[in-house]
Design an enzyme around this catalytic site. Structure first.
Site, short mmCIF file in Angstrom:
data_model
loop_
_atom_site.label_atom_id
_atom_site.label_comp_id
_atom_site.label_asym_id
_atom_site.label_seq_id
_atom_site.Cartn_x
_atom_site.Cartn_y
_atom_site.Cartn_z
N ARG A 238 -13.07 1.43 10.17
CA ARG A 238 -12.36 0.41 9.41
C ARG A 238 -12.66 0.59 7.94
NH1 ARG A 238 -8.34 -2.30 12.27
NH2 ARG A 238 -8.89 -1.83 14.42
N GLU A 267 -3.98 -1.53 3.95
CA GLU A 267 -3.06 -0.57 4.55
C GLU A 267 -1.66 -1.17 4.60
OE1 GLU A 267 -4.56 0.72 8.33
OE2 GLU A 267 -6.45 1.48 7.49
N HIS A 286 -4.14 6.24 8.91
CA HIS A 286 -4.64 5.53 10.11
C HIS A 286 -3.96 6.08 11.37
CE1 HIS A 286 -6.53 1.47 11.47
NE2 HIS A 286 -6.78 2.46 12.32
#
Length: 338
Positions: A238, A267, A286
């Site tokens: 994370r 994000e 990601h």
């Protein structure tokens, strides 16, 4: 009566195209959204009793739940539900089922971890770009073999990383989060150390922690400064675990030799974010979990959980907050033992 099931945010079409979709369609009237919910109109929410949510792409807050008065079950892909307003869901009697038993991400995330390590150490991306442009650049990289890897979080992702690292010939250290505890599953780990000692010894630090109040900002400026000079940071967990401003400074100063990052505090990563121009950084959007095998497994688990719910046999251990099922309301299914 078959419930209405709405699949959110299936941008890639992998849930719709999965083998398990036929089973889902046999259990429910399925609508698949391949675009953000706000683009789909309020009509798509009418009568929805089940949501299939792909990771954290749509925030399930109180405002959205108010627009779903019939919702009773959320089939949440992945093992976390950071985007769910748990209090609002439980208060409305909405059960959130997690796919914690999924296993394919325990392959895809570790694989990406080593892809990032190798890309940084061998400068694969800039060298590939220069070679494709017609140049033949001089290059000098390094091997993983003989280097020391420090793992933060020896769980379902960190443990496979330790095993793969040992196969590469790396010496593996792990953060000892519970001093004095005896471990009987450290086959691939040479030593467990306090965090600061691990940071000082590791050539590569790889982050595999859950996001929590304790882990948020864990790698701050002070701890980044304690990392071994010339070391590399890899984060596939994370983004908020790392102080990104301090990381940029450490990269520009040359104290850290590079970083491989798949996750970010915000994000999508803002276009003007300084990480985009920091030296020797490999950034991916990601994608640790974005592989066909993971999506297929999520769809299969969702089908199994929906079938179990409709037969009042959904295991409470697979649910975010089993007490949500105690709220009196109209439902088509339930938990095992209710």
């Amino acid at each position: 009566m078959r419930p209405r099931l709405l699949v959110l945010d299936d941008y890639e079409g992998r849930i719709a195209g999965s083998p398990a979709m036929a089973r889902l369609r046999g259990l429910a009237e399925v609508t698949v959204l391949d675009r953000p919910l706000e683009d789909g109109g309020s009509g798509t929410l009418a009568g929805v009793r089940v949501l299939l949510a792909i990771r954290e792409r749509t925030r399930l807050d109180a405002a959205l739940l108010d627009r779903l008065p019939d919702l009773e079950l959320v089939l949440q892909t992945g093992g976390h539900a950071y985007h769910v307003d748990q209090e609002a869901a439980t208060g409305r009697g909405i059960v959130v089922a997690l796919s914690r038993r999924a296993r394919m991400a325990s392959a895809s995330v570790p694989e990406l971890t080593f892809g990032l390590m190798l890309a940084v150490l061998r400068r694969i991306h800039p060298l590939a770009a220069e070679t494709a442009a017609g140049d033949w650049p001089p290059a000098m990289g390094g091997t993983l073999a003989g280097r020391t890897l420090g793992i933060l979080g020896l769980g379902r992702h960190g443990r496979p990383v330790a095993e793969i690292a040992a196969a590469f010939g790396m010496l593996v250290l792990a953060w000892d989060r519970n001093p004095g505890r005896a471990y009987d599953d450290d086959e691939w780990v040479r030593q467990r150390l306090p965090l600061d000692d691990l940071l000082a010894r590791a050539d590569v630090v790889s982050v595999h922690l859950r996001l929590s109040p304790e882990s948020t900002g864990l790698l701050n400026a002070e701890r980044l400064a304690r990392m071994r000079p010339g070391s590399i940071l890899v984060n596939t967990a994370r983004g908020a675990i790392v102080d990104e401003t301090a990381l940029v400074e450490a990269l520009h100063s040359g104290r850290l030799a590079g970083a491989g990052l798949d996750v970010f505090a915000t994000e999508p990563l803002p276009a003007d974010h300084p990480l985009r121009t920091a030296p020797n950084v490999v950034l991916t959007p990601h994608i640790g979990w974005k592989v066909e095998e993971v999506f297929a497994e999520w769809a299969e688990i969702a089908a199994e959980q929906l079938a179990a719910w409709l037969n009042s046999r959904l295991p409470p251990g697979e649910v975010l907050d089993p007490s949500a099922a105690d709220v009196r309301r109209d439902r088509l299914g339930g938990l095992a033992g209710d």
